[in-house]
Enzyme design. Structure first.
Site, mmCIF file in Angstrom:
data_model
loop_
_atom_site.group_PDB
_atom_site.id
_atom_site.type_symbol
_atom_site.label_atom_id
_atom_site.label_comp_id
_atom_site.label_asym_id
_atom_site.label_seq_id
_atom_site.Cartn_x
_atom_site.Cartn_y
_atom_site.Cartn_z
ATOM 1 N N GLU A 115 0.842 -1.203 0.000
ATOM 2 C CA GLU A 115 0.000 0.000 0.000
ATOM 3 C C GLU A 115 0.871 1.244 0.000
ATOM 4 O O GLU A 115 1.914 1.262 0.661
ATOM 5 C CB GLU A 115 -0.895 -0.030 1.251
ATOM 6 N N ASP A 117 0.251 5.418 0.523
ATOM 7 C CA ASP A 117 -0.813 6.317 0.985
ATOM 8 C C ASP A 117 -0.470 7.795 0.929
ATOM 9 O O ASP A 117 0.586 8.198 1.418
ATOM 10 C CB ASP A 117 -1.108 6.075 2.480
ATOM 11 N N GLU A 119 -2.384 10.609 2.932
ATOM 12 C CA GLU A 119 -3.455 10.806 3.912
ATOM 13 C C GLU A 119 -3.397 12.244 4.413
ATOM 14 O O GLU A 119 -2.374 12.665 4.960
ATOM 15 C CB GLU A 119 -3.290 9.834 5.088
ATOM 16 N N THR A 133 2.326 10.595 4.527
ATOM 17 C CA THR A 133 2.506 9.530 3.539
ATOM 18 C C THR A 133 2.969 8.276 4.278
ATOM 19 O O THR A 133 3.563 8.362 5.349
ATOM 20 C CB THR A 133 3.535 9.913 2.456
ATOM 21 N N ARG A 143 5.939 3.395 8.326
ATOM 22 C CA ARG A 143 6.859 4.228 7.548
ATOM 23 C C ARG A 143 6.244 5.619 7.348
ATOM 24 O O ARG A 143 6.345 6.212 6.268
ATOM 25 C CB ARG A 143 7.111 3.595 6.177
ATOM 26 N N GLU A 144 5.645 6.160 8.379
ATOM 27 C CA GLU A 144 4.967 7.453 8.233
ATOM 28 C C GLU A 144 5.960 8.609 8.066
ATOM 29 O O GLU A 144 7.000 8.638 8.717
ATOM 30 C CB GLU A 144 4.108 7.764 9.466
ATOM 31 N N TRP A 210 -6.387 8.619 16.110
ATOM 32 C CA TRP A 210 -4.944 8.801 15.880
ATOM 33 C C TRP A 210 -4.558 10.029 15.068
ATOM 34 O O TRP A 210 -3.433 10.528 15.194
ATOM 35 C CB TRP A 210 -4.375 7.573 15.152
ATOM 36 N N GLY A 214 -2.203 13.169 17.858
ATOM 37 C CA GLY A 214 -2.095 11.817 18.395
ATOM 38 C C GLY A 214 -3.414 11.269 18.927
ATOM 39 O O GLY A 214 -3.420 10.398 19.797
#
Ligand SMILES: *[C@@H]1O[C@H](CO)[C@@H](O)[C@H](O)[C@H]1NC(C)=O
Ligand SMILES: *[C@@H]1O[C@H](CO)[C@@H](O)[C@H](O)[C@H]1NC(C)=O
Length: 301
Positions: A115, A117, A119, A133, A143-144, A210, A214
């Site tokens: 995937e 992303d 977002e 991402t 892996r944000e 989230w 946070g």
């Protein structure tokens, strides 16, 4: 047609634009523009198709979330490589907890999906939407990266794109690379790279637990409905029938998004990418609380 005399200052402005502005923006070899396409040609509703949460206006759709539902769509076909584009205008105003997504993803299989992303994480009044991402390979995410964009994504439509070919994965915002994952799988199994057939998807959903501060700032249903617009439903990608035929056919250098000009960033793209990276507000590569040591790909950015 009347001949118009242009004032000299306009000529000067034009000159300045050509000399200084255009080279700075020459970030992406112009892809052949896909033909104007309506939603129904390549996409279908995934959920929220009750005539209210998703409104199909042909060349534009609106996804709306309220207390009863959000909405989502997906491409009819799955693809093995491509240059995916979407123009998006995210919900404006108080949007804490609201996630507007555009992504490519393999079929939802337990724990092993690939995937990629975009977002958009809404925020409280006066705080701009953040772009997050993420990349999953075989279900491995975490892996944000998060970025404050250089414009307000709620004010207008902007172009978001995912280039996925045998060389690399590049995410673009208005033609500027904001994320790169090189295909280094030949170096060893620790270098992960998406390989499963993926569909393009979009959705607006409740990420109260989230997405904003946070999870401390949640969706305020009193501010609903939250509506996002999507445009640009042409697809420049390699459709696959079965997983087996992905790599061979979709990796062909004859497909323009696999060819020269798309195999690595130009010097100008690399410079633009590095200045974007300096503005990340969160990067998994430097978050030792999450992964220590950082994943192998973090040494090759
Ligand atoms: C990644 O690169 C390897 C060769 O280094 C290639 O075999 C593989 O097909 C590539 N992955 C994708 C998804 O194109
Ligand atoms: C990075 O942040 C600075 C300061 O906020 C801003 O002036 C600049 O435009 C940003 N650059 C990019 C590429 O986002």
């Amino acid at each position: 047609m009347a001949f118009q005399v242009r004032p000299p200052w306009l000529l000067l402005l034009h000159f300045i634009a050509v000399i200084f502005i255009l080279p700075a923006m020459a970030s992406l070899p112009a892809p052949p523009s896909p033909p104007a396409t309506v939603f129904d040609d390549n996409y279908v509703v995934a959920y929220g198709g009750d005539g209210y949460h998703m409104i199909n206006q042909g060349t534009e759709i609106r996804l709306t979330m309220d207390r009863s539902s959000g909405a989502g769509f997906r491409s009819k076909l799955a693809y093995g490589s491509g240059f995916f584009h979407m123009r998006i205008k995210v919900p404006a105003g108080y949007t804490a907890g609201v996630v507007t997504a555009y992504y490519v993803a393999s079929e939802p299989e337990r724990d092993v999906q690939d995937e990629v992303d975009f977002e958009f994480l809404g925020d409280t009044d006066g705080n701009p939407t953040t772009l997050q991402t993420n990349v999953f390979v075989n279900g491995h995410g975490d892996r944000e990266q998060r970025l404050r964009l250089w414009f307000d994504p709620a004010a207008d439509f902007h172009d978001y794109a995912i280039l996925w070919n045998p060389s690399h994965l590049v995410m673009f915002v208005d033609g500027t690379p904001v994320r790169v994952l090189k295909n280094l799988t030949s170096r060893g199994p620790e270098y992960e790279f998406p390989a499963k057939p993926m569909r393009a998807r979009g959705s607006v959903w409740d990420g109260s637990d989230w997405a904003t501060d946070g999870g401390r700032s949640k969706v305020d249903w009193g501010r609903a409905p939250f509506t996002a617009g999507y445009q640009g439903f042409g697809v420049a990608a390699c459709a696959v029938a079965t997983a087996g035929d992905t790599a061979a056919r979709c990796g062909s250098p004859d497909l323009w998004w696999n060819g020269d000009g798309y195999k690595s960033l130009t010097a100008a793209q690399q410079a633009a990418y590095e200045s974007v990276r300096r503005n990340l507000t969160y990067d998994y590569c430097t978050d030792k609380s999450k992964r220590n040591p950082a994943p192998s790909e973090c040494s090759f950015t």
